[in-house]
Design a protein around this motif. Structure first.
Motif, PDB file in Angstrom:
ATOM      1  N   GLY A 279      44.413  25.982  16.057  1.00  0.00           N
ATOM      2  CA  GLY A 279      45.259  27.041  15.494  1.00  0.00           C
ATOM      3  C   GLY A 279      45.072  28.395  16.164  1.00  0.00           C
ATOM      4  O   GLY A 279      45.457  29.420  15.606  1.00  0.00           O
ATOM      5  N   SER A 280      44.483  28.422  17.354  1.00  0.00           N
ATOM      6  CA  SER A 280      44.337  29.697  18.069  1.00  0.00           C
ATOM      7  C   SER A 280      45.693  30.209  18.538  1.00  0.00           C
ATOM      8  O   SER A 280      45.862  31.390  18.817  1.00  0.00           O
ATOM      9  CB  SER A 280      43.434  29.524  19.296  1.00  0.00           C
ATOM     10  N   VAL A 281      46.644  29.300  18.651  1.00  0.00           N
ATOM     11  CA  VAL A 281      48.021  29.657  19.012  1.00  0.00           C
ATOM     12  C   VAL A 281      48.938  28.894  18.057  1.00  0.00           C
ATOM     13  O   VAL A 281      48.486  27.992  17.355  1.00  0.00           O
ATOM     14  CB  VAL A 281      48.338  29.268  20.482  1.00  0.00           C
ATOM     15  N   SER A 282      50.225  29.260  18.070  1.00  0.00           N
ATOM     16  CA  SER A 282      51.129  28.645  17.090  1.00  0.00           C
ATOM     17  C   SER A 282      51.622  27.273  17.535  1.00  0.00           C
ATOM     18  O   SER A 282      52.219  26.552  16.750  1.00  0.00           O
ATOM     19  CB  SER A 282      52.311  29.571  16.828  1.00  0.00           C
ATOM     20  N   GLY A 283      51.389  26.906  18.791  1.00  0.00           N
ATOM     21  CA  GLY A 283      51.831  25.598  19.279  1.00  0.00           C
ATOM     22  C   GLY A 283      51.840  25.610  20.788  1.00  0.00           C
ATOM     23  O   GLY A 283      51.461  26.607  21.416  1.00  0.00           O
ATOM     24  N   TRP A 284      52.281  24.482  21.376  1.00  0.00           N
ATOM     25  CA  TRP A 284      52.336  24.396  22.841  1.00  0.00           C
ATOM     26  C   TRP A 284      53.264  25.448  23.427  1.00  0.00           C
ATOM     27  O   TRP A 284      53.118  25.834  24.583  1.00  0.00           O
ATOM     28  CB  TRP A 284      52.828  23.018  23.270  1.00  0.00           C
ATOM     29  N   ASP A 285      54.249  25.887  22.639  1.00  0.00           N
ATOM     30  CA  ASP A 285      55.199  26.869  23.175  1.00  0.00           C
ATOM     31  C   ASP A 285      54.896  28.278  22.683  1.00  0.00           C
ATOM     32  O   ASP A 285      55.752  29.158  22.741  1.00  0.00           O
ATOM     33  CB  ASP A 285      56.642  26.460  22.852  1.00  0.00           C
ATOM     34  N   ASP A 286      53.699  28.501  22.187  1.00  0.00           N
ATOM     35  CA  ASP A 286      53.316  29.873  21.858  1.00  0.00           C
ATOM     36  C   ASP A 286      53.470  30.716  23.122  1.00  0.00           C
ATOM     37  O   ASP A 286      53.032  30.304  24.205  1.00  0.00           O
ATOM     38  CB  ASP A 286      51.856  29.888  21.387  1.00  0.00           C
ATOM     39  N   PRO A 287      54.120  31.898  23.012  1.00  0.00           N
ATOM     40  CA  PRO A 287      54.373  32.699  24.218  1.00  0.00           C
ATOM     41  C   PRO A 287      53.115  33.166  24.963  1.00  0.00           C
ATOM     42  O   PRO A 287      53.227  33.689  26.064  1.00  0.00           O
ATOM     43  CB  PRO A 287      55.160  33.898  23.675  1.00  0.00           C
ATOM     44  N   ARG A 288      51.943  32.944  24.404  1.00  0.00           N
ATOM     45  CA  ARG A 288      50.712  33.303  25.148  1.00  0.00           C
ATOM     46  C   ARG A 288      50.167  32.134  25.947  1.00  0.00           C
ATOM     47  O   ARG A 288      49.209  32.281  26.697  1.00  0.00           O
ATOM     48  CB  ARG A 288      49.639  33.777  24.161  1.00  0.00           C
ATOM     49  N   MET A 289      50.753  30.962  25.756  1.00  0.00           N
ATOM     50  CA  MET A 289      50.257  29.773  26.460  1.00  0.00           C
ATOM     51  C   MET A 289      50.741  29.766  27.907  1.00  0.00           C
ATOM     52  O   MET A 289      51.839  30.227  28.207  1.00  0.00           O
ATOM     53  CB  MET A 289      50.748  28.512  25.750  1.00  0.00           C
ATOM     54  N   PRO A 290      49.939  29.212  28.836  1.00  0.00           N
ATOM     55  CA  PRO A 290      50.384  29.102  30.229  1.00  0.00           C
ATOM     56  C   PRO A 290      51.283  27.891  30.443  1.00  0.00           C
ATOM     57  O   PRO A 290      51.527  27.489  31.576  1.00  0.00           O
ATOM     58  CB  PRO A 290      49.068  28.945  30.995  1.00  0.00           C
ATOM     59  N   THR A 291      51.746  27.302  29.344  1.00  0.00           N
ATOM     60  CA  THR A 291      52.672  26.175  29.466  1.00  0.00           C
ATOM     61  C   THR A 291      54.044  26.691  29.885  1.00  0.00           C
ATOM     62  O   THR A 291      54.401  27.845  29.623  1.00  0.00           O
ATOM     63  CB  THR A 291      52.822  25.466  28.112  1.00  0.00           C
ATOM     64  N   LEU A 292      54.828  25.815  30.481  1.00  0.00           N
ATOM     65  CA  LEU A 292      56.188  26.227  30.844  1.00  0.00           C
ATOM     66  C   LEU A 292      56.982  26.540  29.584  1.00  0.00           C
ATOM     67  O   LEU A 292      57.780  27.482  29.561  1.00  0.00           O
ATOM     68  CB  LEU A 292      56.862  25.138  31.685  1.00  0.00           C
ATOM     69  N   ALA A 293      56.745  25.783  28.510  1.00  0.00           N
ATOM     70  CA  ALA A 293      57.451  26.048  27.254  1.00  0.00           C
ATOM     71  C   ALA A 293      57.070  27.424  26.704  1.00  0.00           C
ATOM     72  O   ALA A 293      57.922  28.156  26.185  1.00  0.00           O
ATOM     73  CB  ALA A 293      57.132  24.957  26.237  1.00  0.00           C
ATOM     74  N   GLY A 294      55.804  27.780  26.815  1.00  0.00           N
ATOM     75  CA  GLY A 294      55.352  29.083  26.339  1.00  0.00           C
ATOM     76  C   GLY A 294      55.900  30.217  27.193  1.00  0.00           C
ATOM     77  O   GLY A 294      56.377  31.233  26.689  1.00  0.00           O
ATOM     78  N   LEU A 295      55.846  30.029  28.504  1.00  0.00           N
ATOM     79  CA  LEU A 295      56.347  31.062  29.414  1.00  0.00           C
ATOM     80  C   LEU A 295      57.851  31.272  29.207  1.00  0.00           C
ATOM     81  O   LEU A 295      58.341  32.399  29.225  1.00  0.00           O
ATOM     82  CB  LEU A 295      56.050  30.677  30.866  1.00  0.00           C
ATOM     83  N   ARG A 296      58.558  30.168  28.990  1.00  0.00           N
ATOM     84  CA  ARG A 296      60.013  30.260  28.765  1.00  0.00           C
ATOM     85  C   ARG A 296      60.285  31.068  27.501  1.00  0.00           C
ATOM     86  O   ARG A 296      61.116  31.957  27.473  1.00  0.00           O
ATOM     87  CB  ARG A 296      60.587  28.847  28.629  1.00  0.00           C
ATOM     88  N   ARG A 297      59.544  30.756  26.448  1.00  0.00           N
ATOM     89  CA  ARG A 297      59.759  31.448  25.180  1.00  0.00           C
ATOM     90  C   ARG A 297      59.367  32.917  25.291  1.00  0.00           C
ATOM     91  O   ARG A 297      59.891  33.782  24.602  1.00  0.00           O
ATOM     92  CB  ARG A 297      58.925  30.753  24.110  1.00  0.00           C
ATOM     93  N   ARG A 298      58.454  33.178  26.181  1.00  0.00           N
ATOM     94  CA  ARG A 298      58.023  34.557  26.388  1.00  0.00           C
ATOM     95  C   ARG A 298      59.071  35.362  27.158  1.00  0.00           C
ATOM     96  O   ARG A 298      59.018  36.581  27.187  1.00  0.00           O
ATOM     97  CB  ARG A 298      56.702  34.525  27.156  1.00  0.00           C
ATOM     98  N   GLY A 299      59.984  34.670  27.835  1.00  0.00           N
ATOM     99  CA  GLY A 299      61.035  35.379  28.567  1.00  0.00           C
ATOM    100  C   GLY A 299      60.895  35.288  30.073  1.00  0.00           C
ATOM    101  O   GLY A 299      61.694  35.847  30.815  1.00  0.00           O
ATOM    102  N   VAL A 300      59.859  34.583  30.530  1.00  0.00           N
ATOM    103  CA  VAL A 300      59.664  34.417  31.970  1.00  0.00           C
ATOM    104  C   VAL A 300      60.788  33.534  32.516  1.00  0.00           C
ATOM    105  O   VAL A 300      61.167  32.549  31.878  1.00  0.00           O
ATOM    106  CB  VAL A 300      58.281  33.786  32.238  1.00  0.00           C
ATOM    107  N   THR A 301      61.314  33.892  33.668  1.00  0.00           N
ATOM    108  CA  THR A 301      62.420  33.120  34.241  1.00  0.00           C
ATOM    109  C   THR A 301      61.881  32.009  35.151  1.00  0.00           C
ATOM    110  O   THR A 301      60.802  32.141  35.732  1.00  0.00           O
ATOM    111  CB  THR A 301      63.324  34.020  35.096  1.00  0.00           C
ATOM    112  N   PRO A 302      62.655  30.944  35.323  1.00  0.00           N
ATOM    113  CA  PRO A 302      62.239  29.900  36.268  1.00  0.00           C
ATOM    114  C   PRO A 302      62.084  30.475  37.674  1.00  0.00           C
ATOM    115  O   PRO A 302      61.177  30.090  38.413  1.00  0.00           O
ATOM    116  CB  PRO A 302      63.364  28.874  36.231  1.00  0.00           C
TER     117      PRO A 302
END
Ligand code: ATP
Ligand code: MG
Length: 545
Positions: A279-302
């Motif tokens: 529970g350190s983050v809200s999930g795999w797509d938490d915008p602080r995660m270095p996952t592509l799902a997180g980066l996408r949700r954070r607003g980072v572009t491909p």
């Protein structure tokens, strides 16, 4: 425009093309295990594999390495496909699963047994581990190493038919227990696992190991260059051994490159999983995660991620890349493309005492360099919000923003002067009373006034109150996790703000914006009325005090 990379792998491919060894085009594969979401380290491998196939006229398989049903799931299969496509790469018809080849893999294992090159070993997992020896000590032969071929064939068949419980036997390659390379000391090729598989269901109760599976899939798919990370260098002799000892007429070269590491984050799926589970983050797509799902949700572009991977390059040196480089690529991309807007994250009310009209309509460009994006309208009204940090009761020398008696320009609007400060009983600033100069309108200013600063603002009347999540680095140390992941978490990695945002920004179909003077922000996928901070405007990272 980015110049074309020419790393050692591309040089090798060019050589192979010149030599005629890859006459039919370059074929690569990206082989994720569907046991987690993709992270930016995977992006490096994706950009490389799909990139070289594109550059040299070939194609790339997206091949799921689904040989461990205990850890894998369809959720991950779907997420991985979405992420690869989002990054901008396409596998076309070349979507495969290691499990597609289970029948063939089994036949190849039988071939090894028939040649006396594999045997069923009935030691426990722990006994096998101990028997493998160490870097300085050779291994010891399993007492089952010289089982006759017929017995091995019989046992392997019965392993397959489900006669034995998990762990009772494994199939091992018969190679060399004294090899200086531990991977060659009779590695396990198959294990029993009574677990349903997400694709093959109950058809199998034995599953092949990665080292056996991977090279065979590469050969069956005609992979011309099997690109993998450096930790597989020591597995290369096994990769070659398997292909040399089975009846397959294609033998791809395995070529290793360094893994991507990134400061202030962790990159292994195991650790990322732990962050999610704890529970350190809200999930795999938490915008602080270095996952592509997180980066996408954070607003980072491909595009920013692809440019980052291009700049990191492909070498054989393991390195940990600075977070600054990723942030630089993100800013560079968003600077050119993101619409501008205004938001006040920590609102301080301003009353314009000499204005009581119904609102002055002002115009502002959506982008300072790109006129094609057009303009938006802002309303100057009697009540506004400015950023609390843009006012100082006792300003330092040369302070350029607002203070008692001082003047400042409201971006795209008028010059105002602070005439009065309303404070509460404790002396906290509650509201400012200001006057504006009607002849100072931006673009047609005849006032002759020269305030030193320009600040952003939002009208209190039509500004939209909304949540802004100010994200920062998830960890406060460059190489987290040495002692404990939890201790290295940055306590300020997420700060929630009750902000006020310009109405045109809320109404726009765009997702990404630069909030002037504050940074780049993105509407959240799941709550489009809330914004996630993608990145600050410039490199301002300091470890939290
Ligand atoms: P992790 O350690 O994150 O679990 P993994 O290697 O187990 O990673 P896989 O799903 O097996 O993850 O990886 C698929 C491909 O991505 C592999 O070819 C692997 O070499 C590559 N890859 C994984 N992590 C990185 C990284 N940090 N940098 C470059 N390539 C990577
Ligand atoms: Mg793996």
């Amino acid at each position: 425009m980015s110049d074309q990379p020419n790393d050692f792998i591309r040089q090798r491919i060019k050589q192979d093309i010149a030599d005629g060894t890859v006459s039919g085009g370059v074929v690569t594969r990206f082989p994720p295990e569907p046991n987690g979401y993709l992270h930016i380290g995977h992006a490096k491998s994706i950009c490389l594999n799909f990139g070289v196939a594109e550059e040299f006229g070939g194609y790339t398989y997206l091949r799921f390495d689904d040989t461990n049903p205990l850890k894998e799931s369809d959720e991950y299969v779907d997420a991985i496909q979405a992420d690869v496509a989002w990054l901008g790469f396409h596998w076309g018809d070349h979507l495969t699963f290691a499990s597609d080849y289970f029948d063939q893999l089994y036949e190849f294992a039988v071939q090894l047994i028939e040649q006396g090159k594999a045997y069923v070993c009935s030691l426990s997992g722990e006994e096998i581990r101990v028997g493998r020896g160490t870097l300085t000590e050779p291994g010891t032969d399993s007492p089952y190493r010289d089982r006759p071929v017929s017995e091995n064939l019989d046992l392997f068949e019965r392993m397959r038919s489900g006669e034995f419980p998990d762990g009772a036997h494994v199939l091992r390659a018969h190679i060399d227990m004294a090899s200086p390379n531990i991977n060659m000391r009779d590695p396990v090729l198959y294990r029993i696992r009574h677990a349903p598989h997400q694709r093959t269901g109950d058809a199998w109760v034995i599953y092949p190991m990665y080292d056996f599976t991977h090279c065979i899939c590469d050969a069956l798919e005609g992979i011309t260059h099997s690109l993998c990370t450096l930790e597989f260098e020591d597995h290369r002799p096994l990769y070659d051994w398997v292909l040399d000892n089975i009846n397959v007429n294609f033998h791809p070269p395995q070529i290793e490159f360094s893994r991507l590491g990134l400061e202030y984050t962790v990159m292994s799926k195991r650790l990322l999983n732990q962050l999610v589970d704890e529970g350190s983050v809200s999930g795999w797509d938490d915008p602080r995660m270095p996952t592509l799902a997180g980066l996408r949700r954070r607003g980072v572009t491909p595009g920013a991620i692809r440019e980052f991977c291009r700049r990191v390059g492909v070498t054989k040196q393991d390195n940990v890349v600075e977070m600054n480089l990723l942030e630089f690529c993100v800013r560079q991309d968003l600077e050119a493309t993101a619409c501008r807007g205004m938001a006040v994250l920590d609102p301080l009310k301003v009353v314009i005492t000499n204005y009581d009209g119904a609102g002055e309509t002002l115009e502002a460009p959506w982008h300072p360099q790109n006129a094609e994006l057009g303009v938006r309208e802002l309303t100057f009204a009697r009540e506004l919000f400015i950023e609390r940090a843009d006012f100082e009761l006792e300003p330092p020398r040369k302070y350029k923003r607002l203070s008692p008696g001082a003047m400042v320009r409201l971006r795209y609007g008028f010059i105002i002067r602070c005439d009065e400060v309303i404070t509460d009983d404790q002396g906290a600033v509650m509201e400012l009373r200001c006057s504006y100069f009607p002849d100072s309108r931006s673009g047609s200013d005849t006032s002759g006034l020269k305030p030193k600063g320009v600040i952003h603002w939002v009208s209190a009347e039509d500004g939209k109150p909304t949540e802004v999540r100010v994200y920062d680095r998830l960890f406060q140390t460059p190489n987290p996790g040495a002692a404990s992941l939890a201790d290295d978490l940055n306590p300020k990695s997420l700060v929630l703000r009750q902000a006020v945002v310009e109405p045109a920004v809320m109404a726009s179909d765009e997702r990404r914006f630069q909030f002037e003077r504050l940074g780049y922000f993105c509407k959240d996928d799941e709550r489009p009325d809330a914004f996630n901070r993608t990145v600050t405007l410039r490199d301002s990272w300091r470890p939290p005090a």
